[in-house]
Write an enzyme that holds these catalytic residues in place. Structure first.
Site, PDB file in Angstrom:
ATOM      1  N   LYS A  17     -30.648 -26.840 -27.692  1.00 27.40           N
ATOM      2  CA  LYS A  17     -31.431 -27.058 -28.339  1.00 27.40           C
ATOM      3  C   LYS A  17     -30.704 -25.466 -29.223  1.00 27.40           C
ATOM      4  O   LYS A  17     -31.346 -25.783 -30.291  1.00 27.40           O
ATOM      5  CB  LYS A  17     -32.750 -26.152 -27.752  1.00 27.40           C
ATOM      6  CG  LYS A  17     -33.909 -27.031 -27.062  1.00 27.40           C
ATOM      7  CD  LYS A  17     -35.479 -26.723 -27.488  1.00 27.40           C
ATOM      8  CE  LYS A  17     -35.374 -25.398 -25.967  1.00 27.40           C
ATOM      9  NZ  LYS A  17     -35.160 -25.490 -25.025  1.00 27.40           N
ATOM     10  N   ARG A  92     -44.087 -25.283 -26.214  1.00 24.94           N
ATOM     11  CA  ARG A  92     -44.540 -25.082 -24.570  1.00 24.94           C
ATOM     12  C   ARG A  92     -45.008 -26.131 -24.326  1.00 24.94           C
ATOM     13  O   ARG A  92     -44.905 -26.519 -22.763  1.00 24.94           O
ATOM     14  CB  ARG A  92     -43.137 -24.086 -24.122  1.00 24.94           C
ATOM     15  CG  ARG A  92     -42.056 -23.831 -23.737  1.00 24.94           C
ATOM     16  CD  ARG A  92     -42.230 -22.586 -23.329  1.00 24.94           C
ATOM     17  NE  ARG A  92     -40.555 -22.625 -23.151  1.00 24.94           N
ATOM     18  CZ  ARG A  92     -39.399 -22.311 -23.552  1.00 24.94           C
ATOM     19  NH1 ARG A  92     -39.415 -21.712 -24.935  1.00 24.94           N
ATOM     20  NH2 ARG A  92     -38.134 -21.861 -22.801  1.00 24.94           N
ATOM     21  N   ARG A 134     -24.703 -17.774 -13.594  1.00 25.45           N
ATOM     22  CA  ARG A 134     -25.473 -16.706 -13.711  1.00 25.45           C
ATOM     23  C   ARG A 134     -25.563 -15.900 -11.887  1.00 25.45           C
ATOM     24  O   ARG A 134     -24.843 -16.904 -11.209  1.00 25.45           O
ATOM     25  CB  ARG A 134     -26.707 -17.697 -13.330  1.00 25.45           C
ATOM     26  CG  ARG A 134     -27.017 -18.585 -14.080  1.00 25.45           C
ATOM     27  CD  ARG A 134     -28.263 -18.124 -14.585  1.00 25.45           C
ATOM     28  NE  ARG A 134     -28.662 -18.810 -16.022  1.00 25.45           N
ATOM     29  CZ  ARG A 134     -29.147 -18.101 -17.002  1.00 25.45           C
ATOM     30  NH1 ARG A 134     -30.396 -17.811 -17.264  1.00 25.45           N
ATOM     31  NH2 ARG A 134     -29.699 -19.042 -18.191  1.00 25.45           N
TER      32      ARG A 134
HETATM   33  P1  AMP Z   1     -35.927 -19.139 -24.623  1.00 25.53           P
HETATM   34  O1  AMP Z   1     -35.312 -18.464 -25.121  1.00 25.53           O
HETATM   35  O2  AMP Z   1     -36.478 -19.852 -25.547  1.00 25.53           O
HETATM   36  O3  AMP Z   1     -35.767 -19.874 -23.313  1.00 25.53           O
HETATM   37  O4  AMP Z   1     -37.432 -18.082 -23.671  1.00 25.53           O
HETATM   38  C1  AMP Z   1     -36.887 -17.478 -23.498  1.00 25.53           C
HETATM   39  C2  AMP Z   1     -38.295 -17.178 -22.451  1.00 25.53           C
HETATM   40  O5  AMP Z   1     -39.108 -16.163 -23.131  1.00 25.53           O
HETATM   41  C3  AMP Z   1     -38.573 -18.172 -21.281  1.00 25.53           C
HETATM   42  O6  AMP Z   1     -38.648 -18.428 -20.465  1.00 25.53           O
HETATM   43  C4  AMP Z   1     -40.611 -17.792 -21.718  1.00 25.53           C
HETATM   44  O7  AMP Z   1     -40.852 -16.977 -20.749  1.00 25.53           O
HETATM   45  C5  AMP Z   1     -40.187 -17.196 -22.870  1.00 25.53           C
HETATM   46  N1  AMP Z   1     -40.959 -17.666 -24.013  1.00 25.53           N
HETATM   47  C6  AMP Z   1     -40.457 -18.208 -25.254  1.00 25.53           C
HETATM   48  N2  AMP Z   1     -40.996 -19.051 -26.492  1.00 25.53           N
HETATM   49  C7  AMP Z   1     -42.239 -19.731 -25.453  1.00 25.53           C
HETATM   50  C8  AMP Z   1     -43.794 -20.021 -25.531  1.00 25.53           C
HETATM   51  N3  AMP Z   1     -43.399 -20.984 -26.481  1.00 25.53           N
HETATM   52  N4  AMP Z   1     -44.899 -19.680 -24.884  1.00 25.53           N
HETATM   53  C9  AMP Z   1     -44.408 -19.266 -23.722  1.00 25.53           C
HETATM   54  N5  AMP Z   1     -43.264 -19.043 -23.458  1.00 25.53           N
HETATM   55  C10 AMP Z   1     -42.534 -18.630 -24.260  1.00 25.53           C
END
Ligand code: AMP
Length: 187
Positions: A17, A92, A134
């Protein structure tokens, strides 16, 4: 074609993504809105938001819908997002999808154009996570992020399909090929 450029990218962690959102934003001339990046920046800057979310992010859990609603409302309210955006990592949850609908209805210049689901086989997701090198204790976080995706985010596939907005794209291909498939699917 305002609404046509308001895209959401959906997909499991590791589906590509972020990479695709960045390429598409540049191609379509709209901002790449990544809530994950915004939260990481807030953590790095040590803001109040950053202090609130850093612990949650480290476990792979989701930040609460209310906090995310503020973040997204503010970001999509900026001038550069009026004519379009590529949303990556939001919504999400079903609650977030409803918030997004309200935010866009309030803006008065068109709802979502399309929601693109990037489909990648589970084995490939696992391989990609390993490829990122990781550590052992982070393996648990990767698994938790995948579990949370299945439980909280996957229901959005049906939600957007019912609204006729969903387009599924096979994301198991080189970056440029996936970009081509997405542009074809939303075109
Ligand atoms: P990502 O880089 O999009 O995978 O986001 C990293 C982390 O940020 C996620 O694992 C969540 O803890 C938090 N996060 C990002 N976007 C959201 C969202 N729309 N709703 C809730 N938590 C989010």
């Amino acid at each position: 074609m305002g609404a046509d450029r308001k895209l959401v990218l959906l997909g499991a962690p590791g589906s590509g993504k972020g990479t695709q959102a960045e390429v598409l934003a540049a191609r379509l001339g709209v901002p790449h809105v990544s809530t994950g990046n915004m939260l990481r920046e807030a953590v790095a800057a040590g803001t109040e938001l950053g202090r609130k979310v850093s612990g949650i992010m480290n476990t792979g859990a989701l930040v609460d819908d209310e906090t995310m609603a503020e973040v997204v409302r503010e970001r999509l309210g900026r001038a550069d997002a009026r004519r379009g955006f590529i949303l990556d990592g939001y919504p999400r949850t079903l609650g977030q999808a409803e918030t997004l609908e309200q935010v866009l209805a309030g803006a008065g210049d068109g709802g979502l154009g399309r929601v693109v689901l990037l489909e990648v086989p589970a084995e490939v997701l696992v391989e990609r996570a390993r490829g990122r090198g990781r550590e052992d204790d982070e393996d648990g976080v990767v698994r938790e992020r995948l579990r949370v995706y299945r439980e909280k985010t996957e229901p959005l596939v049906g939600y957007y399909d019912q609204r006729g907005l969903l387009r599924s794209v096979d994301g198991d291909a080189p970056v440029e090929e996936v970009t081509r498939r997405i542009l074809e699917a939303v075109g």
